[in-house]
Design a protein around this motif. Structure first.
Motif, PDB file in Angstrom:
ATOM      1  N   TYR A  34     -26.407  28.237   4.511  1.00 39.09           N
ATOM      2  CA  TYR A  34     -25.281  27.156   4.668  1.00 39.09           C
ATOM      3  C   TYR A  34     -25.127  26.471   4.968  1.00 39.09           C
ATOM      4  N   PHE A  35     -26.556  25.469   6.607  1.00 35.17           N
ATOM      5  CA  PHE A  35     -26.531  24.808   6.776  1.00 35.17           C
ATOM      6  C   PHE A  35     -27.883  23.582   6.198  1.00 35.17           C
ATOM      7  N   HIS A  36     -28.039  24.524   4.443  1.00 33.73           N
ATOM      8  CA  HIS A  36     -29.825  24.151   3.750  1.00 33.73           C
ATOM      9  C   HIS A  36     -29.055  22.562   2.666  1.00 33.73           C
ATOM     10  N   GLN A  37     -29.409  21.542   2.585  1.00 33.68           N
ATOM     11  CA  GLN A  37     -28.658  20.439   2.654  1.00 33.68           C
ATOM     12  C   GLN A  37     -29.742  19.806   1.689  1.00 33.68           C
ATOM     13  N   ILE A  38     -30.192  19.270  -0.016  1.00 34.88           N
ATOM     14  CA  ILE A  38     -31.317  18.613  -0.358  1.00 34.88           C
ATOM     15  C   ILE A  38     -31.275  17.079  -0.360  1.00 34.88           C
ATOM     16  N   ALA A  53     -34.380  17.254   3.129  1.00 36.40           N
ATOM     17  CA  ALA A  53     -33.795  18.369   3.028  1.00 36.40           C
ATOM     18  C   ALA A  53     -34.225  19.135   4.167  1.00 36.40           C
ATOM     19  N   SER A  54     -32.570  19.334   4.689  1.00 34.91           N
ATOM     20  CA  SER A  54     -32.026  20.131   6.001  1.00 34.91           C
ATOM     21  C   SER A  54     -31.292  21.332   5.963  1.00 34.91           C
ATOM     22  N   ASN A  85     -22.759  16.465   7.673  1.00 32.54           N
ATOM     23  CA  ASN A  85     -22.992  16.176   6.058  1.00 32.54           C
ATOM     24  C   ASN A  85     -23.933  14.900   5.515  1.00 32.54           C
ATOM     25  N   LEU A  86     -25.321  15.648   5.166  1.00 32.72           N
ATOM     26  CA  LEU A  86     -26.532  14.307   4.292  1.00 32.72           C
ATOM     27  C   LEU A  86     -25.165  13.941   3.414  1.00 32.72           C
ATOM     28  N   THR A  87     -24.793  12.196   3.669  1.00 34.64           N
ATOM     29  CA  THR A  87     -23.588  11.708   2.660  1.00 34.64           C
ATOM     30  C   THR A  87     -24.917  10.883   1.220  1.00 34.64           C
ATOM     31  N   TRP A 101     -25.273   9.938   7.697  1.00 36.04           N
ATOM     32  CA  TRP A 101     -24.541  11.060   7.919  1.00 36.04           C
ATOM     33  C   TRP A 101     -23.360  11.251   8.395  1.00 36.04           C
ATOM     34  N   SER A 102     -22.717  12.141   8.048  1.00 32.85           N
ATOM     35  CA  SER A 102     -21.839  11.454   8.463  1.00 32.85           C
ATOM     36  C   SER A 102     -20.664  12.955   8.947  1.00 32.85           C
ATOM     37  N   THR A 103     -19.559  12.527   9.436  1.00 35.26           N
ATOM     38  CA  THR A 103     -18.436  14.300   9.589  1.00 35.26           C
ATOM     39  C   THR A 103     -17.725  14.217   8.570  1.00 35.26           C
TER      40      THR A 103
END
Length: 455
Positions: A34-38, A53-54, A85-87, A101-103
């Motif tokens: 759920y927390f993975h972002q690329i 990658a986060s 959020n990696l925006t 990074w954002s809310t």
């Protein structure tokens, strides 16, 4: 990002022949997914490629040189949990990457600069109240991060530009511009963009038809934005916004009149040209204008009486993800198109322009028009009707079947490899880089895909 690619059902082809592994690197993203972002991006200035990658706790940055050889990496703790959020991203003059990074509501943003040489980070905190504003879009261009919003009680747009340690705000005033529908009834910009949400078009890749049918489109060029509004079937109303001076210029491109008043219209911008369609139950007109001068370059029509046509594919009908079927004739296509949201998509290949013209609707709408009832349970079934044409450099139709494109090969590759996660793609040189996380091998892989122009 999951795309519905119609062409994949029309061409038998082998993905193996269309892709090459460019690089792979070990990457172990911890649970939960759920927390993975690329983000997979290119620094346009030096053509270095970066992977950001986060997972829940850490961010890993992989750096590749312009030849796509691995050159450096860094792994560091994520910022405060509030900024999940990696925006967005940008690159500083010293070539250090900056991640934003954002809310979830974008009201708080943390810009984090990463120094891969010293393994240090530097953070800048931004706060944006967005008072009486609706966020329309955010995008990265010209090595900058932008947020575009609509002022809810005024005829204005606002652009936020993120720079080193500060945010620049620019207001675009549309209060002196007339907006009106086909009956010449006045509208507001707020009403138009509320009813027709803004859709960003990718000028470097094929845009599927469900994006091409949107009535409000935005095109992000190197130094300007182009907004096109097709809420009025008599014209395309367009705006060019300079991203340096923020000067806004309005343009209006008339649509050709049709004998029957019940008609629909749409447009697509590509390479300083505006492609327009207008259709009713008996005819479709496809025209191409010079965006800067409004000069008519080409005009083609499609009707039951035509002995020849500018199209070079059959008329297709497709429900959901089923195989596309051929429609019997022009009359059948035009009738179905009229009860659809019509539009078009234009993609520049290395040699030609590949154009898809058609529409998207729902089963309930189609049957409701034919049999006079509304079955709301059928609303989950999208229906596509479309045909294709290929134009040469002179914008003349040619008898050539467009081979599968990079996006088609990628779509088939993803459908055949369930381990592909967090995929993204971008144009690089004369091909497309497709990056993804291999959840089984715990690797990040870069692959090369190309359009098939051999046909």
């Amino acid at each position: 990002m999951k795309k519905l690619v119609l062409l994949i059902l029309l061409y038998p082809f082998s993905v193996v022949l269309s892709q090459t592994v460019l690089n792979s690197h070990a990457l172990d993203l911890k649970k939960s997914a759920y927390f993975h972002q690329i983000l997979n991006v290119e620094n346009i200035k030096n053509h270095q490629v970066f992977v950001f990658a986060s997972d829940k706790e850490n961010t890993t940055i992989l750096k590749y040189n312009s030849s796509l050889f691995f050159s450096d990496s860094i792994k560091i703790k994520n910022p405060n949990k509030r900024f999940r959020n990696l925006t967005a991203y940008r690159f500083k003059e010293n070539e250090n990457p900056v991640l934003y990074w954002s809310t979830p509501n974008l009201k708080e943003i943390l810009g984090v600069e990463y120094n891969l040489k010293t393994k240090e980070i530097f953070s800048v905190y931004y706060t944006i109240p967005f008072k009486n504003e609706t966020i329309l879009s955010s995008f990265c261009k010209n090595n900058s991060f932008y947020i575009l919003s609509l002022l809810e009680k005024e005829e204005k747009l606002k652009i936020y530009v993120f720079k080193d340690g500060e945010t620049e705000e620019r207001v675009l005033n549309f209060s002196g511009i007339t907006f009106a529908n086909e009956e010449n009834q006045g509208l507001t910009l707020n009403e138009i963009l509320t009813d027709n949400p803004l859709e960003i078009m990718d000028l470097h890749s094929w845009n599927p038809l469900f994006k091409g049918i949107q009535k409000s489109k935005m095109y992000v060029l190197e130094k300007k934005l182009i907004l096109t509004l097709d809420y009025n079937s008599k014209q395309t109303q367009a705006f060019t916004i300079d991203l340096t001076t923020f000067e806004t210029k309005e343009r209006s491109f008339s649509q050709f009149p049709l004998e029957k008043q019940n008609s629909a219209a749409n447009s697509f911008y590509q390479d300083d040209k505006l492609y327009q369609i207008k259709n009713n139950k008996e005819e479709l007109i496809f025209s191409i204008r010079d965006y800067n001068s409004d000069e008519l370059i080409k005009k083609y029509s499609l009707s039951e009486q035509d002995s020849t046509s500018f199209k070079n594919s059959p008329f297709y009908f497709q429900t959901a993800n089923q195989e596309a079927r051929k429609l019997k004739n022009t009359k059948n296509f035009l009738e179905r198109l009229l009860y659809s949201n019509s539009g078009l998509s234009v993609y520049k290949t290395r040699k030609n322009s590949f154009i898809t013209i058609g529409g998207n609707s729902l089963d309930a709408i189609q049957y409701g028009m034919t049999f006079g009832f509304n079955d709301y349970s059928a609303y989950e079934n999208p229906v596509n009707v479309f045909f294709e044409t290929v134009l040469n450099s002179e914008l003349e139709p040619i008898n050539k079947v467009q081979g599968p494109m990079a996006v088609d090969f990628i779509s088939q590759f993803v459908s055949e490899h369930k381990e592909v996660k967090l995929e993204s793609s971008f144009p690089f040189k004369d091909y497309t880089i497709f990056g993804y996380y291999d959840s089984k091998a715990k690797m990040y892989i870069l692959r090369k895909f190309m359009d098939d122009d051999s046909r």
